[in-house]
Scaffold this motif. Sequence first.
Motif, PDB file in Angstrom:
ATOM      1  N   VAL A  62       0.848  -1.203   0.000  1.00 17.05           N
ATOM      2  CA  VAL A  62       0.000   0.000   0.000  1.00 17.05           C
ATOM      3  C   VAL A  62       0.884   1.254   0.000  1.00 17.05           C
ATOM      4  O   VAL A  62       0.687   2.172  -0.797  1.00 17.05           O
ATOM      5  N   PHE A  63       1.885   1.280   0.890  1.00 13.39           N
ATOM      6  CA  PHE A  63       2.800   2.426   0.949  1.00 13.39           C
ATOM      7  C   PHE A  63       3.664   2.505  -0.299  1.00 13.39           C
ATOM      8  O   PHE A  63       3.912   3.582  -0.833  1.00 13.39           O
ATOM      9  N   ALA A  64       4.144   1.351  -0.771  1.00 10.55           N
ATOM     10  CA  ALA A  64       5.029   1.320  -1.935  1.00 10.55           C
ATOM     11  C   ALA A  64       4.323   1.868  -3.173  1.00 10.55           C
ATOM     12  O   ALA A  64       4.918   2.626  -3.957  1.00 10.55           O
ATOM     13  N   LYS A  65       3.057   1.511  -3.356  1.00 16.89           N
ATOM     14  CA  LYS A  65       2.293   2.006  -4.507  1.00 16.89           C
ATOM     15  C   LYS A  65       2.182   3.522  -4.443  1.00 16.89           C
ATOM     16  O   LYS A  65       2.392   4.218  -5.440  1.00 16.89           O
ATOM     17  N   TRP A  66       1.871   4.047  -3.267  1.00 17.81           N
ATOM     18  CA  TRP A  66       1.772   5.500  -3.108  1.00 17.81           C
ATOM     19  C   TRP A  66       3.124   6.159  -3.400  1.00 17.81           C
ATOM     20  O   TRP A  66       3.191   7.182  -4.094  1.00 17.81           O
ATOM     21  N   MET A  67       4.208   5.574  -2.889  1.00 14.72           N
ATOM     22  CA  MET A  67       5.537   6.152  -3.111  1.00 14.72           C
ATOM     23  C   MET A  67       5.901   6.159  -4.591  1.00 14.72           C
ATOM     24  O   MET A  67       6.438   7.140  -5.102  1.00 14.72           O
ATOM     25  N   ARG A  68       5.606   5.062  -5.269  1.00 15.87           N
ATOM     26  CA  ARG A  68       5.921   4.983  -6.710  1.00 15.87           C
ATOM     27  C   ARG A  68       5.052   5.950  -7.512  1.00 15.87           C
ATOM     28  O   ARG A  68       5.559   6.692  -8.356  1.00 15.87           O
ATOM     29  N   ASP A  69       3.741   5.938  -7.247  1.00 15.81           N
ATOM     30  CA  ASP A  69       2.801   6.749  -8.030  1.00 15.81           C
ATOM     31  C   ASP A  69       2.913   8.242  -7.751  1.00 15.81           C
ATOM     32  O   ASP A  69       2.850   9.059  -8.668  1.00 15.81           O
ATOM     33  N   ARG A  70       3.060   8.609  -6.497  1.00 13.66           N
ATOM     34  CA  ARG A  70       3.019  10.031  -6.127  1.00 13.66           C
ATOM     35  C   ARG A  70       4.397  10.677  -5.996  1.00 13.66           C
ATOM     36  O   ARG A  70       4.540  11.872  -6.239  1.00 13.66           O
ATOM     37  N   GLN A  71       5.402   9.904  -5.581  1.00 17.29           N
ATOM     38  CA  GLN A  71       6.709  10.496  -5.322  1.00 17.29           C
ATOM     39  C   GLN A  71       7.794  10.032  -6.293  1.00 17.29           C
ATOM     40  O   GLN A  71       8.901  10.545  -6.277  1.00 17.29           O
ATOM     41  N   GLY A  72       7.488   9.015  -7.096  1.00 24.56           N
ATOM     42  CA  GLY A  72       8.486   8.504  -8.031  1.00 24.56           C
ATOM     43  C   GLY A  72       9.618   7.766  -7.347  1.00 24.56           C
ATOM     44  O   GLY A  72      10.726   7.675  -7.868  1.00 24.56           O
ATOM     45  N   VAL A  73       9.347   7.231  -6.176  1.00 28.09           N
ATOM     46  CA  VAL A  73      10.344   6.503  -5.387  1.00 28.09           C
ATOM     47  C   VAL A  73       9.927   5.036  -5.318  1.00 28.09           C
ATOM     48  O   VAL A  73       8.775   4.739  -5.012  1.00 28.09           O
ATOM     49  N   ASP A  74      10.855   4.144  -5.602  1.00 26.72           N
ATOM     50  CA  ASP A  74      10.570   2.712  -5.546  1.00 26.72           C
ATOM     51  C   ASP A  74      11.225   2.142  -4.287  1.00 26.72           C
ATOM     52  O   ASP A  74      12.421   1.862  -4.281  1.00 26.72           O
ATOM     53  N   PRO A  75      10.469   1.984  -3.219  1.00 26.40           N
ATOM     54  CA  PRO A  75      11.049   1.547  -1.943  1.00 26.40           C
ATOM     55  C   PRO A  75      11.388   0.062  -1.936  1.00 26.40           C
ATOM     56  O   PRO A  75      10.855  -0.718  -2.717  1.00 26.40           O
TER      57      PRO A  75
END
Length: 151
Positions: free
Chosen positions: A67-80
């Motif tokens: 859930v957090f990873a999707k938000w990070m990828r979609d909104r921040q361009g960060v792949d955790p």
Amino acid sequence: MRKFLVVLDDSRECLNAMRFAAMRAANTGGGVKVLSVIPPEEFNHWIGVSDLMRGEARERIEVHFEVFAKWMRDRQGVDPELKIREGEAVSEIMSEVKEDREIGVLVLGANNDRKGPGPLVTQLSRNSGSLPVPMTVVPGDLTKEQLEAIT
């Protein structure tokens, strides 16, 4: 690359720590490593039951992380990246910070309760002098707009 290490747990303040780490990583060209620690008391059962519980705990963590990873990828361009460890939270966090030389900042969410900031923040603050990286404590009651302004 400098990584922000953020702890994934069931606390409410974890959300702001995740947001802060992702926003800072996006704004500084860094990465995010998400650490979740499974406490040892969850597995004090028979071996078969213990293995089943361990698998269920990992699955729960991976779903929560996604859930957090999707938000990070979609909104921040960060792949955790996700790291799961088993043991006592403070010692596992300390070990992770010392073992991964790319970690540049430990990010923790603080509870805004009158009882204190929460057990992780309290315990890690006591050990902060032995951490090889700075620790950022993010108040759990900051708004999204406030987080955007400071990151």
